[in-house]
Design an enzyme around this catalytic site. Sequence first.
Site: not given
Ligand code: KIV
Length: 263
Positions: A44-45, A83, A112, A114, A181
Amino acid sequence: MRITQTTLQKMHENHEKFAALTCYDAIFANILENAGVEVLLVGDSLGNVLHGDNTTLSVTLDDMIYHTRCVARGSSKAFIMTDMPFGSYQASPEQAFQNASRIMAAGAHMVKIEGGKIMADTVEFLARRGIPVCAHIGLTPQSVHQLGGYKLQGNSEKSAKQLLNDAKILEKAGASLLVMEVVPAKLAKEITRALAIPTIGIGAGVNCSAQVLVLHDMLGLFQGKKPRFVKDFMVGANNIQEAVANYVVAVKTGQFPGQEHEF
Ligand code: KIV
């Protein structure tokens, strides 16, 4: 042959490090996996690097489904992990399952999420229903406002203990991978040793089972100050393929991250 969760677990058990990078589209999926990247993280970056936002909070489920489809179309070898975006899984395990199933249908092999032990019920609910889960602890960007900024986590005795406990609980609940992280390297090493599942570090030192970086960061495409844990692999490379291949070698040989990248 496609890399699976079993491949990654075996690599970990054989003390063979694997490389992950974020990936958001088909062309990069093809470039990254041909350069040897085992895990493509549809992170989600993308809210930061593609949309230009300061946080990941505005990323939607439809955004993640769209980019998962793009990556899946460009990939034939790598393991694809996506994510779950902010607000798509925190309300209940049932909400998480409904949304995770759409991400899996788009081509992801794992989702994934969090959060620490608060997410254990959700991890268990998904894993028992056939959806592999990667847990993500330490600096969890979706909680940036609660954490008071993007900063080192687990740097007090109490918070380090809590992260170790979270990791054990998440593994017990059924998590297949764990992202850590921006945590002290010593703590990440301790957590990796305490678990049977592979750990993936970003700003967590060299003693994790694998490393991940945001693609744009490792290609030197960032605005402002470079975070401590990032290395620009375009330096000394002739092209993107070479930079990514150098990253893969550096991760597998334990040359990256160096001490200058850890906390
Ligand atoms: O969204 C992302 O890029 C991430 C990484 C920083 C692990 O979750």
